[in-house]
Design an enzyme around this catalytic site. Structure first.
Site, PDB file in Angstrom:
ATOM      1  N   GLY A 106      49.077  59.083  32.832  1.00  0.00           N
ATOM      2  CA  GLY A 106      48.359  60.323  32.559  1.00  0.00           C
ATOM      3  C   GLY A 106      47.087  60.445  33.365  1.00  0.00           C
ATOM      4  CG  ASP A 107      44.044  57.610  32.796  1.00  0.00           C
ATOM      5  OD1 ASP A 107      43.887  58.516  31.969  1.00  0.00           O
ATOM      6  OD2 ASP A 107      43.898  56.399  32.518  1.00  0.00           O
ATOM      7  CB  SER A 121      52.050  64.293  30.956  1.00  0.00           C
ATOM      8  OG  SER A 121      51.119  63.990  29.933  1.00  0.00           O
ATOM      9  CG  MET A 122      56.428  67.217  28.386  1.00  0.00           C
ATOM     10  SD  MET A 122      57.649  68.543  28.187  1.00  0.00           S
ATOM     11  CE  MET A 122      58.466  68.500  29.798  1.00  0.00           C
ATOM     12  N   GLY A 123      56.225  62.388  29.462  1.00  0.00           N
ATOM     13  CA  GLY A 123      56.854  61.086  29.625  1.00  0.00           C
ATOM     14  C   GLY A 123      58.156  61.180  30.391  1.00  0.00           C
ATOM     15  N   GLY A 135      59.496  64.489  31.859  1.00  0.00           N
ATOM     16  CA  GLY A 135      58.866  65.161  32.995  1.00  0.00           C
ATOM     17  C   GLY A 135      57.551  65.814  32.630  1.00  0.00           C
TER      18      GLY A 135
END
Length: 310
Positions: free
Chosen positions: A252-253, A221-223, A226
């Site tokens: 993220g969860d 995950s890259m905020g 994307g």
């Protein structure tokens, strides 16, 4: 069957203010309380998607009883080991400009006896049709290699493991070759010893080394940038979805929940990717650590763009 393991649960207290004044008076505009901890958040999201999981870990005191009651009310099965001391409260201070300050308590100290009791319960669930989700921090008294130990033990019984951790927990955990991992950009940079913002090419190279260790599914995950997905048969990038964000807490969860739910429902390829992106984007629209509604997730799935990467 999905078993989520939350060794350090919490009551998540989210407060909203205009702007944080250090050393001064801050007036709270809104307060939300949620039963939290990363694995518990995963279980809540799986339940919202229509799936089933059993939440495990450690609970203690009045906060622990509150979490257990909330999970029961939401229809989420649980099998926690009860310990002395009080389950922590984590305070998240959310400012109008989107800035987030987190104040996390340490939680109770876990004895070796209680840790072995939890290990025994987990092994009782282990089998060919079980996925263990190991996520979040560990409390005092729990060794840093515990996620690695759990992974090795449940693998002996044919179970699968999804790891979402950081720091030493992540570094030791990946050595046991979990089946899936969900690091974010910062966690990969830390793992690789980078003191700068890694490019997507560098992130793919680091993730590729995990594939060589036998980890089959990797979601990075890259905020706002994307996410990257390295699956068995493809490596892709997905730009972030355009949503009205309230807070990034829990995004993220939610992606971890998407991976776990996809495994349980035997989804593959594009369906996994679309669900993970949609549920993660939906999570940032909610208040506190609440999961997104399934209807919103279904709408967002149609907006996911999948591009080749690597």
């Amino acid at each position: 069957m999905i078993i989520t393991v939350t060794m350090n649960p919490a009551i998540d207290k989210t407060v909203e203010i205009d702007a944080l004044v250090q050393g001064g008076l801050n007036r709270i505009k809104r307060v939300e309380y949620d039963a939290g901890g990363k694995g518990i958040n995963v279980s809540k999201t799986i339940r919202e998607l229509g799936g089933r999981s059993i939440a495990t870990g450690f609970l203690g005191g009045n906060n622990g009883r509150t979490i257990a009651a909330v999970l029961k009310e939401k229809g989420i099965e649980s099998d926690f080991v009860w310990v002395d001391g009080e389950t922590r409260t984590n305070t998240k201070v959310f400012e109008e400009n989107g800035a987030l300050t987190e104040l996390n308590e340490p939680g109770p100290v876990i004895t070796e006896e209680k840790l072995e009791e939890l290990m025994s319960r987990l092994l009782g669930y282990a089998g060919l049709d079980t996925l263990f989700v190991l996520s979040g921090s560990i409390p005092a008294g729990v060794p840093k290699d515990t996620y690695a130990r759990i992974t090795r033990e449940v693998h002996k019984r044919g179970s699968k493991v999804l790891l979402d951790a950081d720091g030493e927990l992540f570094r030791l955990g990946v050595e046991a070759a979990p089946d899936m991992i969900k690091p974010n950009r910062v966690e990969l940079e830390e793992y690789a010893g980078m003191d700068y913002r890694a490019s997507e090419e560098e992130l793919l190279r680091i993730a590729g080394k995990f594939k060589e260790k036998g980890i089959g599914t990797i979601a990075v995950s890259m905020g706002k940038s994307g996410a990257l997905f390295l699956l068995e048969d493809k490596t892709v990038k997905c730009p972030s979805l355009s949503v009205k964000a309230h807070s990034t807490v829990g995004a993220g969860d939610a992606m971890v929940a998407g991976l776990a739910y996809s495994w349980d429902e035997r989804l593959s390829g594009e369906d996994v990717i679309r669900l993970c992106m949609a549920v993660s984007a939906g999570a940032v629209t909610t208040i506190g650590t609440k999961p997104p509604a399934k209807e919103l997730v279904n709408t967002l799935k149609e907006q996911v763009i999948i591009e080749n990467a690597g």
